[in-house]
Scaffold this motif. Structure first.
Motif, PDB file in Angstrom:
ATOM      1  N   VAL A  86       0.842  -1.193   0.000  1.00  0.00           N
ATOM      2  CA  VAL A  86       0.000   0.000   0.000  1.00  0.00           C
ATOM      3  C   VAL A  86       0.876   1.240   0.000  1.00  0.00           C
ATOM      4  CG1 VAL A  86      -1.832   1.234   1.198  1.00  0.00           C
ATOM      5  CG2 VAL A  86      -1.737  -1.246   1.331  1.00  0.00           C
ATOM      6  N   GLY A  88       0.422   5.893  -0.571  1.00  0.00           N
ATOM      7  CA  GLY A  88      -0.581   6.948  -0.586  1.00  0.00           C
ATOM      8  C   GLY A  88       0.062   8.319  -0.533  1.00  0.00           C
ATOM      9  N   ILE A 119      -2.168   3.642   8.776  1.00  0.00           N
ATOM     10  CA  ILE A 119      -2.549   2.837   7.614  1.00  0.00           C
ATOM     11  C   ILE A 119      -2.517   1.358   7.970  1.00  0.00           C
ATOM     12  CG2 ILE A 119      -1.731   2.059   5.360  1.00  0.00           C
ATOM     13  CD1 ILE A 119      -1.058   4.915   4.679  1.00  0.00           C
ATOM     14  N   ARG A 135     -12.397   1.896  -0.444  1.00  0.00           N
ATOM     15  CA  ARG A 135     -11.248   2.800  -0.330  1.00  0.00           C
ATOM     16  C   ARG A 135     -11.640   4.145   0.260  1.00  0.00           C
ATOM     17  NH1 ARG A 135      -6.876   2.942  -5.104  1.00  0.00           N
ATOM     18  NH2 ARG A 135      -7.168   0.726  -4.663  1.00  0.00           N
ATOM     19  N   ASN A 139      -9.953   6.029   3.519  1.00  0.00           N
ATOM     20  CA  ASN A 139      -9.431   7.399   3.501  1.00  0.00           C
ATOM     21  C   ASN A 139     -10.077   8.255   4.589  1.00  0.00           C
ATOM     22  OD1 ASN A 139      -7.886   6.699   1.268  1.00  0.00           O
ATOM     23  ND2 ASN A 139      -9.405   7.432  -0.202  1.00  0.00           N
ATOM     24  N   ILE A 162      -5.298   6.852  -0.423  1.00  0.00           N
ATOM     25  CA  ILE A 162      -4.583   5.606  -0.716  1.00  0.00           C
ATOM     26  C   ILE A 162      -4.476   5.490  -2.234  1.00  0.00           C
ATOM     27  CG2 ILE A 162      -4.617   3.102  -0.510  1.00  0.00           C
ATOM     28  CD1 ILE A 162      -4.067   4.538   2.097  1.00  0.00           C
TER      29      ILE A 162
END
Length: 309
Positions: A86, A88, A119, A135, A139, A162
């Motif tokens: 991941v 972001g 996260i 998603r 966020n 993200i």
């Protein structure tokens, strides 16, 4: 006298230097903190500002514009033990220059580490399917947590996004097979539905055809029965007329009736499908006599018609 002039010039130069040292120009989008003997006293806003030379000095130069911070890729283990990569971005803005300068050391690094930690916390409490489909929820949760944590630092976190969620290759292949199986399942269901509808329509067509055929047979039977009824009525009227002629003593009527039945019997024998050749005695004189009776009746009928006219 010469030494006094030098002293005056020196004082003038020193005064000018002190004036320049006390004047501070702050550009737009920036704020400077002022420290007096190492202690924060005030904040200089954009524009022309004055400070006390030697006593005061500019401590920190803080960028007050909104900034973006890239969150590097990290691996996260989800609740269903799937490992995903991941990354972001974080958008933040300093609202209080003094807090940003003196409440936290290395502000950007602190925000970055705080975001990465949250996260892992937020996404680790969710299943893989939820990560891929929710998603916006992720966020929003990250923004609420990080913004609350950075408030004492004089920072407003405006947005956390993200960018990419990358599952392992084997998991991607498994998901692709699952999607293919789901599409095949839907295709088979649609095909079965089509076959079902086709069979229903075919059965309905056969039903309608059977109904129409039965209606046709019923109508044909009705017409046939009506024809037989009319034929029977005609035969009944003919028999009545012959009977009346016999009662009146007309021998030709008897000959006509017998000849008619005799000819019909011969015709039935000739058209029978079970017989190919028939040998039977036949008296020609009887048939000729009957035919003569028929001709005599015809002549009498024509004669009566002529007298009547």
């Amino acid at each position: 006298m010469f030494g006094f002039q030098e002293f005056v010039i020196l004082l003038a130069v020193l005064a000018v230097a002190l004036v320049f040292a006390g004047v501070k120009s702050v550009p737009q989008g920036m704020e400077y903190t002022v420290e007096r003997f190492g202690r924060y006293t005030r904040t200089l806003r954009p524009g022309l500002n004055l400070i006390v030379p030697i006593v005061d000095r500019v401590g920190r130069k803080i960028n007050m514009m909104e900034r973006v911070l890239d969150v590097p890729t990290q691996e996260v283990i989800t609740r269903d033990n799937a490992m995903v990569a991941v990354d972001g971005v974080v958008f933040f803005q300093v609202l209080d220059a003094a807090k940003a300068a003196y409440e936290v050391n290395r502000l950007e690094l602190a925000i970055l580490n705080l975001t990465m930690t949250n996260i892992r916390t937020v996404m680790g409490s969710m299943d893989l399917d939820e990560l891929l489909s929710q998603r916006d929820t992720i966020n929003a949760q990250l923004l609420a947590v990080v913004d609350e944590a950075t408030t004492p630092w004089g920072v407003k976190v405006t947005r956390i996004e993200i960018k990419d969620i990358t599952p392992p290759r084997d998991l991607v292949d498994a998901m692709a097979r699952q999607m293919k199986a789901e599409r095949d399942k839907r295709a088979r269901i649609l095909e079965a539905e089509g076959i079902k509808q086709s069979e229903i329509l075919q059965a309905d067509g056969e039903k309608q055809a059977a109904i129409l055929e039965a209606e046709g047979k019923r109508q044909a039977a009705f017409l046939e029965a009506e024809a037989r009824e009319r034929l029977a009525e005609a035969e009944a009227r003919a028999t009545e007329m012959v009977s009346r002629a016999i009662a009146e003593g007309d021998i030709n009527a008897i000959n006509y009736f017998v000849a008619t039945k005799y000819v019909e019997s011969l015709q039935a024998i000739a058209t029978s499908p079970n017989e190919k050749l028939v040998f039977m005695p036949l008296e020609a004189s009887s048939v000729i006599g009957s035919l003569g009776g028929i001709s005599e009746l015809a002549r009498e009928a024509f004669a009566k018609a002529g007298r009547t006219s």
